[in-house]
Design a protein around this motif. Structure first.
Motif, mmCIF file in Angstrom:
data_model
loop_
_atom_site.group_PDB
_atom_site.id
_atom_site.type_symbol
_atom_site.label_atom_id
_atom_site.label_comp_id
_atom_site.label_asym_id
_atom_site.label_seq_id
_atom_site.Cartn_x
_atom_site.Cartn_y
_atom_site.Cartn_z
ATOM 1 N N VAL A 136 -73.230 1.200 -23.093
ATOM 2 C CA VAL A 136 -74.623 1.219 -22.658
ATOM 3 C C VAL A 136 -75.276 -0.134 -22.931
ATOM 4 C CG1 VAL A 136 -76.883 2.297 -22.984
ATOM 5 C CG2 VAL A 136 -74.813 3.692 -23.060
ATOM 6 N N ILE A 137 -74.989 -0.715 -24.080
ATOM 7 C CA ILE A 137 -75.537 -2.020 -24.426
ATOM 8 C C ILE A 137 -74.867 -3.116 -23.617
ATOM 9 C CG2 ILE A 137 -75.897 -3.682 -26.293
ATOM 10 C CD1 ILE A 137 -77.545 -1.124 -26.525
ATOM 11 N N SER A 138 -73.552 -3.053 -23.538
ATOM 12 C CA SER A 138 -72.786 -4.057 -22.806
ATOM 13 C C SER A 138 -71.445 -3.470 -22.407
ATOM 14 C CB SER A 138 -72.579 -5.305 -23.674
ATOM 15 O OG SER A 138 -71.669 -6.197 -23.070
ATOM 16 N N ASP A 139 -70.941 -3.897 -21.238
ATOM 17 C CA ASP A 139 -69.630 -3.462 -20.781
ATOM 18 C C ASP A 139 -68.499 -4.235 -21.450
ATOM 19 O OD1 ASP A 139 -70.021 -1.328 -19.107
ATOM 20 O OD2 ASP A 139 -70.469 -2.577 -17.363
ATOM 21 N N ALA A 140 -68.841 -5.275 -22.196
ATOM 22 C CA ALA A 140 -67.818 -6.119 -22.803
ATOM 23 C C ALA A 140 -66.925 -5.302 -23.731
ATOM 24 C CB ALA A 140 -68.474 -7.254 -23.590
ATOM 25 N N ALA A 141 -65.633 -5.494 -23.598
ATOM 26 C CA ALA A 141 -64.670 -4.737 -24.405
ATOM 27 C C ALA A 141 -64.897 -4.971 -25.888
ATOM 28 C CB ALA A 141 -63.250 -5.131 -24.010
ATOM 29 N N VAL A 181 -67.706 -5.551 -27.472
ATOM 30 C CA VAL A 181 -68.867 -4.783 -27.937
ATOM 31 C C VAL A 181 -68.507 -3.316 -28.077
ATOM 32 C CG1 VAL A 181 -71.218 -4.057 -27.371
ATOM 33 C CG2 VAL A 181 -70.507 -6.413 -26.945
ATOM 34 N N ARG A 182 -67.784 -2.797 -27.116
ATOM 35 C CA ARG A 182 -67.390 -1.396 -27.174
ATOM 36 C C ARG A 182 -66.423 -1.138 -28.329
ATOM 37 N NH1 ARG A 182 -66.802 0.860 -21.031
ATOM 38 N NH2 ARG A 182 -66.840 2.790 -22.235
ATOM 39 N N ALA A 183 -65.577 -2.109 -28.608
ATOM 40 C CA ALA A 183 -64.649 -1.962 -29.725
ATOM 41 C C ALA A 183 -65.403 -1.913 -31.052
ATOM 42 C CB ALA A 183 -63.649 -3.119 -29.737
ATOM 43 N N VAL A 184 -66.444 -2.719 -31.171
ATOM 44 C CA VAL A 184 -67.267 -2.689 -32.378
ATOM 45 C C VAL A 184 -67.891 -1.310 -32.552
ATOM 46 C CG1 VAL A 184 -69.382 -3.570 -33.440
ATOM 47 C CG2 VAL A 184 -67.752 -5.157 -32.419
ATOM 48 N N GLY A 185 -68.395 -0.748 -31.443
ATOM 49 C CA GLY A 185 -68.984 0.578 -31.495
ATOM 50 C C GLY A 185 -67.978 1.627 -31.925
ATOM 51 N N SER A 186 -66.757 1.523 -31.410
ATOM 52 C CA SER A 186 -65.713 2.485 -31.772
ATOM 53 C C SER A 186 -65.369 2.400 -33.251
ATOM 54 C CB SER A 186 -64.458 2.234 -30.930
ATOM 55 O OG SER A 186 -64.729 2.468 -29.554
ATOM 56 N N LYS A 187 -65.322 1.175 -33.786
ATOM 57 C CA LYS A 187 -65.018 0.999 -35.204
ATOM 58 C C LYS A 187 -66.152 1.500 -36.084
ATOM 59 C CE LYS A 187 -61.921 -2.961 -34.564
ATOM 60 N NZ LYS A 187 -61.714 -4.415 -34.823
ATOM 61 N N LEU A 188 -67.397 1.303 -35.628
ATOM 62 C CA LEU A 188 -68.542 1.713 -36.427
ATOM 63 C C LEU A 188 -68.734 3.229 -36.458
ATOM 64 C CD1 LEU A 188 -71.277 -0.923 -35.482
ATOM 65 C CD2 LEU A 188 -70.090 -0.682 -37.677
ATOM 66 N N ALA A 189 -68.180 3.926 -35.461
ATOM 67 C CA ALA A 189 -68.403 5.372 -35.362
ATOM 68 C C ALA A 189 -68.001 6.097 -36.646
ATOM 69 C CB ALA A 189 -67.630 5.935 -34.170
ATOM 70 N N ALA A 190 -66.895 5.693 -37.226
ATOM 71 C CA ALA A 190 -66.424 6.349 -38.450
ATOM 72 C C ALA A 190 -67.296 6.024 -39.655
ATOM 73 C CB ALA A 190 -64.982 5.940 -38.733
ATOM 74 N N TRP A 191 -68.116 5.000 -39.526
ATOM 75 C CA TRP A 191 -68.942 4.549 -40.649
ATOM 76 C C TRP A 191 -70.356 5.114 -40.619
ATOM 77 C CZ3 TRP A 191 -66.932 1.707 -44.647
ATOM 78 C CH2 TRP A 191 -65.669 1.159 -44.429
#
Length: 205
Positions: free
Chosen positions: A157-162, A164-174
């Motif tokens: 939603v913020i950015s399509d950049a891979a 950025v999305r990877a950061v979001g995926s890593k942060l989900a567990a935190w």
């Protein structure tokens, strides 16, 4: 990009939004009832949520901070907490929303988070109280803010950049840890300023 539909269905987030919305709405309703009771019965004595000089809601409800927009703050909760419930139920029902919708929703959650942080500071440093139902609101608002923004990153939603999305995926567990750390900071401030832990333990036990 602003009008595209986000395809992912964040079921875990949706369930949390419903749970948090119900809890937050319940706390707002309880505070609203207390406010109406105080208005109808002036001088009737302590409210049912007044447990001590420190742990009470009357001081908060009667202060200018308790009606900062010209009406009791709990009314904001009664209206505002409907949104997470509706969004959560809609997602669970299969709805998918446009990017602009998620950004608007996140803006509302961000306002709620900022407002809660301000109320926390006012309670601890100026009013010298911890309102029980207010703390319930804090309890659900804080993780909701983190969960929504992490989803925005992860879903593109913020950015399509891979990246950025990877950061979001890593942060989900935190997200739980981020919420716990925030709770700990609030509790530490309350303890240093108000010696709040013994008061809270007396209420709980």
């Amino acid at each position: 990009m602003s009008s595209r539909t986000i395809e992912s269905r964040p079921k875990a987030l949706a369930v949390w939004l419903v749970i948090a919305g119900v809890i937050g709405w319940g706390a707002a309703f309880a505070l609203t009832v207390e406010k109406f009771h105080a208005l109808q019965n002036p001088g009737s004595g302590p409210a049912s949520c007044d447990f001590s000089i420190i742990v009470q809601c009357t001081a908060n409800l009667d202060s200018w901070q308790g009606s900062v927009f010209g009406f009791p703050n709990p009314i904001l909760g009664l209206t505002g907490w409907v949104a997470p419930i509706v969004v959560g139920m809609a997602v669970l029902s299969g709805a998918r929303f446009a990017r602009w919708f998620w950004l608007a929703f996140a803006a509302g959650i961000t306002f709620a988070f900022g407002f809660v942080l301000w109320l926390i500071s006012q309670s601890i440093f100026f009013l010298g109280t911890l309102c029980p139902w207010c703390m319930v609101t804090w309890l659900v608002t804080i993780p909701t803010f983190y969960a929504v923004w992490v989803y925005l990153l992860r879903a593109g939603v913020i950015s399509d950049a891979a990246r950025v999305r990877a950061v979001g995926s890593k942060l989900a567990a935190w997200v739980p840890l981020m919420a716990i750390v925030t709770y700990a900071v609030v509790l530490l401030l309350a303890q240093l300023r108000l010696d709040a832990i013994p008061q809270l333990l007396d209420v709980i036990f």
